[in-house]
Design an enzyme around this catalytic site. Structure first.
Site, short mmCIF file in Angstrom:
data_model
loop_
_atom_site.label_atom_id
_atom_site.label_comp_id
_atom_site.label_asym_id
_atom_site.label_seq_id
_atom_site.Cartn_x
_atom_site.Cartn_y
_atom_site.Cartn_z
N GLN A 181 1.65 -9.32 11.78
CA GLN A 181 2.86 -8.75 11.14
C GLN A 181 2.51 -8.20 9.76
O GLN A 181 2.92 -7.10 9.38
CB GLN A 181 3.93 -9.83 11.02
CG GLN A 181 5.09 -9.46 10.13
CD GLN A 181 6.18 -10.52 10.14
OE1 GLN A 181 6.96 -10.59 11.08
NE2 GLN A 181 6.22 -11.36 9.13
N SER B 35 6.46 -23.90 10.74
CA SER B 35 7.20 -22.82 11.38
C SER B 35 8.64 -23.29 11.56
O SER B 35 8.88 -24.48 11.83
CB SER B 35 6.60 -22.52 12.75
OG SER B 35 7.52 -21.78 13.53
N GLN C 29 0.28 -15.39 5.69
CA GLN C 29 -0.89 -15.15 6.54
C GLN C 29 -0.66 -15.71 7.95
O GLN C 29 -1.29 -15.30 8.91
CB GLN C 29 -2.15 -15.79 5.94
CG GLN C 29 -3.41 -15.40 6.71
CD GLN C 29 -4.62 -16.24 6.37
OE1 GLN C 29 -4.89 -16.47 5.19
NE2 GLN C 29 -5.35 -16.69 7.38
N HIS D 77 7.79 -20.96 3.54
CA HIS D 77 8.61 -19.92 2.91
C HIS D 77 8.65 -20.12 1.40
O HIS D 77 8.58 -19.16 0.63
CB HIS D 77 10.05 -19.99 3.42
CG HIS D 77 10.21 -19.74 4.90
ND1 HIS D 77 10.60 -20.72 5.77
CD2 HIS D 77 10.04 -18.62 5.64
CE1 HIS D 77 10.68 -20.23 7.00
NE2 HIS D 77 10.35 -18.95 6.95
N MET E 105 13.61 -15.32 7.95
CA MET E 105 14.68 -15.48 8.93
C MET E 105 15.37 -16.83 8.75
O MET E 105 16.03 -17.33 9.67
CB MET E 105 14.13 -15.32 10.34
CG MET E 105 13.58 -13.91 10.57
SD MET E 105 13.53 -13.41 12.28
CE MET E 105 12.44 -14.64 12.96
N GLY E 106 15.21 -17.45 7.57
CA GLY E 106 15.90 -18.70 7.27
C GLY E 106 15.25 -19.90 7.93
O GLY E 106 14.10 -19.83 8.36
P1 AMP Z 1 9.97 -16.13 9.21
O1 AMP Z 1 11.18 -16.74 8.57
O2 AMP Z 1 9.34 -16.98 10.24
O3 AMP Z 1 10.20 -14.70 9.64
O4 AMP Z 1 8.88 -16.05 8.05
C1 AMP Z 1 9.15 -15.38 6.84
C2 AMP Z 1 7.87 -15.26 6.08
O5 AMP Z 1 7.35 -16.56 5.82
C3 AMP Z 1 6.79 -14.48 6.84
O6 AMP Z 1 6.09 -13.64 5.94
C4 AMP Z 1 5.91 -15.59 7.37
O7 AMP Z 1 4.57 -15.19 7.58
C5 AMP Z 1 6.00 -16.59 6.23
N1 AMP Z 1 5.65 -17.93 6.72
C6 AMP Z 1 6.21 -18.57 7.78
N2 AMP Z 1 5.59 -19.76 7.97
C7 AMP Z 1 4.62 -19.85 7.02
C8 AMP Z 1 3.63 -20.83 6.72
N3 AMP Z 1 3.50 -21.96 7.41
N4 AMP Z 1 2.80 -20.58 5.67
C9 AMP Z 1 2.91 -19.43 4.96
N5 AMP Z 1 3.82 -18.47 5.20
C10 AMP Z 1 4.66 -18.68 6.23
#
Ligand code: AMP
Length: 282
Positions: free
Chosen positions: A153, A185, A148, A37, A30-31
């Site tokens: 999810q 995050s 993870q 990411h 989601m950017g």
């Molecule tokens: P999001 O942009 O938050 O929807 O995350 C996109 C992807 O990145 C998802 O598969 C998340 O689980 C992964 N992700 C987000 N934060 C982390 C992190 N700190 N470590 C590993 N993967 C992450």
């Protein structure tokens, strides 16, 4: 790096690429990209010829309109970061490109989408399943990479892919953390200085829970102790600490080799999640 905002030219590009023997790896996001990411992109680059990263803040997975409105957006910076790590393709559609008609499709995963995040964010996983289905149909990757950090999810996506016969292998990538242990995050940029400092309580709470469980403490007592510990930090409010079997996410009070601890709560107005396998070191 190729950047697409529309589905049709992206599909045409990928169809053309597939005329040679290629493996397509896909990283949905989601950017507001961070190192977490980029670890997914790097994992994909190691195993595939072309990595496609999508950047789409999916409205159907937000149960709280304020959370959607305040979700950070840093597209030009994201594009620069993706260029640096050598991502081949970026797909960043507008909401109107992804959702031409009002959406009435709903997913039901039995208990998997009702517990933990599903309990506190009703409808969230139905929206996740919808957008992941659409993205997998658009990109048709051999492999898709999920963090993870969003363990529930990832479990749900694995089920979606198995039950709907998507031809994509789902690969889980470990959590990337800040130096003090806070899980990276996109929402962390919204934390005030004080809440950012105190948000690490969730990570320490997970380790406290792990130590107590391994010492034989009852899970009820562990929950109470971790709640007390987390909430002794200003602005921190615990929503849940749960113990589950990582193979099927069924909730339990008993520790096994497969146990995972999952935590969620607020630091100020920002909702954060984290988790720890009992066998994890960090
Ligand atoms: P999001 O942009 O938050 O929807 O995350 C996109 C992807 O990145 C998802 O598969 C998340 O689980 C992964 N992700 C987000 N934060 C982390 C992190 N700190 N470590 C590993 N993967 C992450």
């Amino acid at each position: 790096m190729q950047i697409f905002k529309e589905i049709r030219p992206l599909k045409a590009f990928l169809q053309q690429a597939k005329k040679s023997p290629v493996a397509i790896g896909f990283v949905p996001t989601m950017g507001a990209l961070h190192q977490g990411h980029l670890a997914l992109v790097e994992a994909s680059k190691k195993e595939n010829t072309i990595t496609v990263c999508s950047i789409f803040v999916n409205p159907t997975q937000f149960n709280n309109p304020d959370d959607l409105a305040r979700y950070p957006s840093t597209l030009s910076n994201d594009v620069e970061l993706l260029k640096k790590v050598g991502c081949e393709v970026v797909f960043c559609p507008a909401a109107a490109e992804m959702y031409v008609h009002a959406n009435h499709i709903k997913f039901d995963f039995g208990s998997l989408d009702k517990i933990l995040e599903g309990e506190f964010r009703p409808g969230h996983f139905s929206g996740v399943a919808l957008v992941v289905s659409k993205l997998l149909n658009i990109v048709t990757p051999q492999r898709a990479y999920f963090g993870q950090k969003d363990f529930q999810q990832a479990a749900l996506v694995k089920k979606l892919v198995a039950d709907l016969n998507f031809d994509t292998e789902i690969i889980l990538v470990p959590i990337v953390r800040e130096a003090d242990g806070l899980a990276m995050s996109s929402r962390n940029v919204r934390l005030t200085t004080e809440h950012r400092k105190n948000a690490v309580a969730f990570y320490h709470g997970l380790h406290k829970a792990k130590a107590l469980l391994l010492a034989g403490t009852d899970f009820d007592k562990v929950q109470a102790e971790v709640k007390r510990f987390c909430e002794s930090h200003a602005g921190i409010q615990l929503e849940y600490l749960a113990l589950a079997d990582s193979t099927n996410l069924s909730l339990t009070k008993n520790v096994t080799e497969q146990s995972i601890l999952l935590i969620a709560g607020y630091a100020g107005e920002v909702r954060l999640i984290d988790n720890l396998m009992l066998t994890d070191e960090n």
